[in-house]
Write a protein that holds these residues in place. Structure first.
Motif, PDB file in Angstrom:
ATOM      1  N   ASP A   3      59.440  39.883   7.543  1.00 20.41           N
ATOM      2  CA  ASP A   3      60.058  41.176   7.860  1.00 20.41           C
ATOM      3  C   ASP A   3      59.322  41.861   9.013  1.00 20.41           C
ATOM      4  O   ASP A   3      59.945  42.410   9.919  1.00 20.41           O
ATOM      5  CB  ASP A   3      60.041  42.109   6.639  1.00 20.41           C
ATOM      6  N   ARG A   4      57.988  41.818   8.989  1.00 22.48           N
ATOM      7  CA  ARG A   4      57.184  42.459  10.043  1.00 22.48           C
ATOM      8  C   ARG A   4      57.381  41.775  11.393  1.00 22.48           C
ATOM      9  O   ARG A   4      57.257  42.409  12.426  1.00 22.48           O
ATOM     10  CB  ARG A   4      55.684  42.454   9.695  1.00 22.48           C
ATOM     11  N   MET A   5      57.695  40.476  11.390  1.00 17.42           N
ATOM     12  CA  MET A   5      57.970  39.792  12.657  1.00 17.42           C
ATOM     13  C   MET A   5      59.248  40.331  13.291  1.00 17.42           C
ATOM     14  O   MET A   5      59.533  40.051  14.446  1.00 17.42           O
ATOM     15  CB  MET A   5      58.044  38.274  12.471  1.00 17.42           C
ATOM     16  N   GLY A   6      60.002  41.123  12.541  1.00 25.75           N
ATOM     17  CA  GLY A   6      61.211  41.746  13.058  1.00 25.75           C
ATOM     18  C   GLY A   6      61.004  43.187  13.481  1.00 25.75           C
ATOM     19  O   GLY A   6      61.944  43.876  13.846  1.00 25.75           O
ATOM     20  N   ASP A   7      59.767  43.656  13.440  1.00 24.06           N
ATOM     21  CA  ASP A   7      59.460  45.048  13.770  1.00 24.06           C
ATOM     22  C   ASP A   7      59.799  45.369  15.229  1.00 24.06           C
ATOM     23  O   ASP A   7      59.783  44.492  16.093  1.00 24.06           O
ATOM     24  CB  ASP A   7      57.962  45.313  13.525  1.00 24.06           C
ATOM     25  N   ALA A   8      60.104  46.625  15.490  1.00 27.78           N
ATOM     26  CA  ALA A   8      60.442  47.055  16.854  1.00 27.78           C
ATOM     27  C   ALA A   8      59.219  47.015  17.778  1.00 27.78           C
ATOM     28  O   ALA A   8      59.363  46.875  18.987  1.00 27.78           O
ATOM     29  CB  ALA A   8      61.027  48.461  16.821  1.00 27.78           C
ATOM     30  N   LYS A   9      58.024  47.131  17.215  1.00 30.43           N
ATOM     31  CA  LYS A   9      56.803  47.153  18.032  1.00 30.43           C
ATOM     32  C   LYS A   9      56.242  45.746  18.232  1.00 30.43           C
ATOM     33  O   LYS A   9      56.017  45.010  17.272  1.00 30.43           O
ATOM     34  CB  LYS A   9      55.739  48.021  17.358  1.00 30.43           C
ATOM     35  N   ASP A  10      55.974  45.408  19.500  1.00 29.46           N
ATOM     36  CA  ASP A  10      55.392  44.097  19.840  1.00 29.46           C
ATOM     37  C   ASP A  10      54.106  43.833  19.064  1.00 29.46           C
ATOM     38  O   ASP A  10      53.890  42.735  18.555  1.00 29.46           O
ATOM     39  CB  ASP A  10      55.051  44.016  21.340  1.00 29.46           C
ATOM     40  N   GLN A  11      53.250  44.864  19.006  1.00 28.20           N
ATOM     41  CA  GLN A  11      51.943  44.688  18.374  1.00 28.20           C
ATOM     42  C   GLN A  11      52.079  44.325  16.891  1.00 28.20           C
ATOM     43  O   GLN A  11      51.342  43.468  16.391  1.00 28.20           O
ATOM     44  CB  GLN A  11      51.108  45.961  18.527  1.00 28.20           C
ATOM     45  N   VAL A  12      53.027  44.932  16.210  1.00 30.22           N
ATOM     46  CA  VAL A  12      53.238  44.637  14.786  1.00 30.22           C
ATOM     47  C   VAL A  12      53.711  43.190  14.630  1.00 30.22           C
ATOM     48  O   VAL A  12      53.228  42.456  13.759  1.00 30.22           O
ATOM     49  CB  VAL A  12      54.248  45.620  14.152  1.00 30.22           C
TER      50      VAL A  12
ATOM     51  N   PHE B 252      64.222  31.623   9.294  1.00 31.78           N
ATOM     52  CA  PHE B 252      65.218  31.177  10.266  1.00 31.78           C
ATOM     53  C   PHE B 252      66.588  31.795   9.979  1.00 31.78           C
ATOM     54  O   PHE B 252      67.441  31.829  10.852  1.00 31.78           O
ATOM     55  CB  PHE B 252      65.345  29.646  10.264  1.00 31.78           C
ATOM     56  N   LYS B 253      66.790  32.259   8.734  1.00 31.15           N
ATOM     57  CA  LYS B 253      68.085  32.849   8.339  1.00 31.15           C
ATOM     58  C   LYS B 253      67.991  34.366   8.141  1.00 31.15           C
ATOM     59  O   LYS B 253      68.901  34.986   7.616  1.00 31.15           O
ATOM     60  CB  LYS B 253      68.561  32.190   7.035  1.00 31.15           C
ATOM     61  N   HIS B 254      66.882  34.966   8.538  1.00 35.80           N
ATOM     62  CA  HIS B 254      66.651  36.402   8.321  1.00 35.80           C
ATOM     63  C   HIS B 254      67.738  37.231   8.997  1.00 35.80           C
ATOM     64  O   HIS B 254      68.265  36.844  10.041  1.00 35.80           O
ATOM     65  CB  HIS B 254      65.273  36.778   8.881  1.00 35.80           C
ATOM     66  N   LYS B 255      68.067  38.373   8.406  1.00 33.83           N
ATOM     67  CA  LYS B 255      69.132  39.221   8.962  1.00 33.83           C
ATOM     68  C   LYS B 255      68.732  39.853  10.305  1.00 33.83           C
ATOM     69  O   LYS B 255      69.579  40.164  11.127  1.00 33.83           O
ATOM     70  CB  LYS B 255      69.553  40.292   7.957  1.00 33.83           C
ATOM     71  N   ASN B 256      67.434  40.042  10.518  1.00 37.53           N
ATOM     72  CA  ASN B 256      66.945  40.660  11.750  1.00 37.53           C
ATOM     73  C   ASN B 256      66.700  39.568  12.801  1.00 37.53           C
ATOM     74  O   ASN B 256      65.945  38.633  12.562  1.00 37.53           O
ATOM     75  CB  ASN B 256      65.642  41.413  11.445  1.00 37.53           C
ATOM     76  N   TYR B 257      67.345  39.714  13.957  1.00 38.72           N
ATOM     77  CA  TYR B 257      67.200  38.674  14.991  1.00 38.72           C
ATOM     78  C   TYR B 257      65.755  38.520  15.453  1.00 38.72           C
ATOM     79  O   TYR B 257      65.310  37.422  15.781  1.00 38.72           O
ATOM     80  CB  TYR B 257      68.130  38.948  16.190  1.00 38.72           C
ATOM     81  N   ARG B 258      64.991  39.618  15.467  1.00 40.63           N
ATOM     82  CA  ARG B 258      63.596  39.524  15.902  1.00 40.63           C
ATOM     83  C   ARG B 258      62.771  38.680  14.932  1.00 40.63           C
ATOM     84  O   ARG B 258      61.844  37.982  15.352  1.00 40.63           O
ATOM     85  CB  ARG B 258      62.973  40.912  16.037  1.00 40.63           C
ATOM     86  N   SER B 259      63.097  38.753  13.655  1.00 41.56           N
ATOM     87  CA  SER B 259      62.401  37.913  12.671  1.00 41.56           C
ATOM     88  C   SER B 259      62.739  36.442  12.913  1.00 41.56           C
ATOM     89  O   SER B 259      61.863  35.580  12.872  1.00 41.56           O
ATOM     90  CB  SER B 259      62.772  38.310  11.241  1.00 41.56           C
ATOM     91  N   ARG B 260      64.036  36.163  13.176  1.00 41.71           N
ATOM     92  CA  ARG B 260      64.444  34.770  13.457  1.00 41.71           C
ATOM     93  C   ARG B 260      63.740  34.261  14.717  1.00 41.71           C
ATOM     94  O   ARG B 260      63.226  33.136  14.746  1.00 41.71           O
ATOM     95  CB  ARG B 260      65.963  34.662  13.609  1.00 41.71           C
ATOM     96  N   GLU B 261      63.696  35.106  15.739  1.00 42.61           N
ATOM     97  CA  GLU B 261      62.998  34.746  16.972  1.00 42.61           C
ATOM     98  C   GLU B 261      61.502  34.532  16.693  1.00 42.61           C
ATOM     99  O   GLU B 261      60.898  33.559  17.158  1.00 42.61           O
ATOM    100  CB  GLU B 261      63.181  35.863  18.008  1.00 42.61           C
ATOM    101  N   GLY B 262      60.928  35.424  15.910  1.00 42.79           N
ATOM    102  CA  GLY B 262      59.504  35.351  15.583  1.00 42.79           C
ATOM    103  C   GLY B 262      59.129  34.072  14.854  1.00 42.79           C
ATOM    104  O   GLY B 262      58.057  33.502  15.100  1.00 42.79           O
TER     105      GLY B 262
END
Length: 131
Positions: A14-23, A52-62
């Motif tokens: 979930d944190r890999m989907g955070d809006a902040k790069d540092q998080v 890989f199936k996370h709802k947040n695209y940033r988490s999938r990317e992460g």
């Protein structure tokens, strides 16, 4: 192995989907640290693959970016790539371009580590050779 790893990994995804790069970076760093100190990389990846199936695209990317980092730190021999490549193939068709790009970067990294075997595997999965 640490029985708490799965409990910790879901919030980290979930944190890999955070809006902040540092998080996002700190979440990835902690996952890599778990591989170093708590459990082998493949043990972690068996639980991380749900990302890989996370709802947040940033988490999938992460998760794709984390796979690249894992390969660079621990090498291909630490992972069972045949379990992870299908997730990357799915990510090639993701609705978000950043996820698609990260999946391509990850498969390039896999190729760098294992060579032609991955190309053959991709062909079997119906990914056109041109890709």
């Amino acid at each position: 192995y640490s029985p708490s790893s799965p409990v910790v990994l879901l919030p980290l995804i979930d944190r890999m989907g955070d809006a902040k790069d540092q998080v996002r970076e700190q979440a990835q760093n902690l996952i890599l640290k778990l591989m170093d100190e708590a459990a082998p990389p493949m043990y972690i990846w068996e639980r991380l693959a749900v990302g890989f199936k996370h709802k947040n695209y940033r988490s999938r990317e992460g998760v794709c970016l984390c796979l690249i980092a894992t390969l660079n730190i621990y090498g291909a021999q630490s992972l069972i790539l045949s379990k992870l490549v299908p997730h990357l193939c799915t990510a090639f068709g993701d609705s978000n371009s950043q996820v698609r790009d990260a999946a391509i970067l990850a498969i390039v990294e896999v190729y760098r580590h294992v060579g032609e075997k991955v190309r053959i595997d991709l062909t079997k999965r119906g990914i056109p050779p041109g890709r």
